[in-house]
Design an enzyme around this catalytic site. Structure first.
Site, PDB file in Angstrom:
ATOM      1  CG  ASN A   1      -0.563  -0.237   2.527  1.00 45.02           C
ATOM      2  OD1 ASN A   1       0.495  -1.045   2.701  1.00 45.02           O
ATOM      3  ND2 ASN A   1      -0.771   0.667   3.542  1.00 45.02           N
TER       4      ASN A   1
ATOM      5  CB  CYS B   1      -5.255  -1.250  -1.587  1.00 42.01           C
ATOM      6  SG  CYS B   1      -6.576  -0.385  -0.723  1.00 42.01           S
TER       7      CYS B   1
ATOM      8  CB  CYS C   1      -8.865  -4.544  -3.194  1.00 45.23           C
ATOM      9  SG  CYS C   1      -7.544  -3.314  -2.571  1.00 45.23           S
TER      10      CYS C   1
ATOM     11  CD  GLU D   1      -5.371  -5.951  -0.974  1.00 45.97           C
ATOM     12  OE1 GLU D   1      -4.783  -4.773  -0.942  1.00 45.97           O
ATOM     13  OE2 GLU D   1      -6.265  -6.427  -0.212  1.00 45.97           O
TER      14      GLU D   1
END
Length: 160
Positions: A62, A73, A115, A75
């Site tokens: 992140n 983030c 995400c 992901e």
């Protein structure tokens, strides 16, 4: 009125050593990159590692900024990087780990809503499920065989 029953299947591994060896390696990469998170505002570090069908592993952590929460983030950092560098590759698995600088994170931390939507876009586009493994700093690891377990009413382009 009609009732709808929704079920999700999540597999629980009590410790990393119970994971298949390839997932242990992938989670190790996520743990390693979590240390690179830039999280001066939330003090919440997240690492993600993605295994692609071409064997490549793409990582992300992140990244926050002073216009919080306009950072990104872990992901999505990893997913968007994979999409940019390996546009033809299929995402097979994602490993996610999170740790707080304020307290020990022992509860598995799933992807946030943004995400989940980003993962959904790739899962739908590639027409194959993406295995998602997530954990806190330590403790149990949860596995979902598909994003559909985490987001059963997915929004996609077919609804536009």
């Amino acid at each position: 009125m009609q009732d709808i029953t929704i079920t999700s299947q999540i597999n629980v591994f009590e410790k990393i050593q119970e994971l298949p060896s390839d997932i242990q390696y992938l989670m190790g990469k996520a743990i390693e990159v979590r240390k690179n998170a830039y999280a001066p505002y939330s003090k919440f570090r997240v690492g993600a590692a993605i295994l692609l069908d071409n064997g490549e592993i793409v990582i992300g952590s992140n990244q926050e900024n002073a216009a919080y929460p306009s950072g990104l983030c872990a992901e999505r950092v990893a997913i968007f990087h994979a999409g940019a560098v390996y546009p033809e590759a299929t995402i097979l698995k994602i490993a996610i780990t999170a740790a707080s600088e304020s307290n020990k994170t022992v509860t598995p931390i799933p992807p946030c809503g943004s995400c989940r939507q980003s993962i959904a876009e790739y899962e739908i586009r590639q027409k194959t499920p993406i295995e998602i493994y997530f954990m806190g700093e330590t403790g149990a690891i949860h596995k979902s065989a598909s994003l559909k377990n985490l987001l059963p009413f997915m929004f996609d382009k077919s609804l536009l």
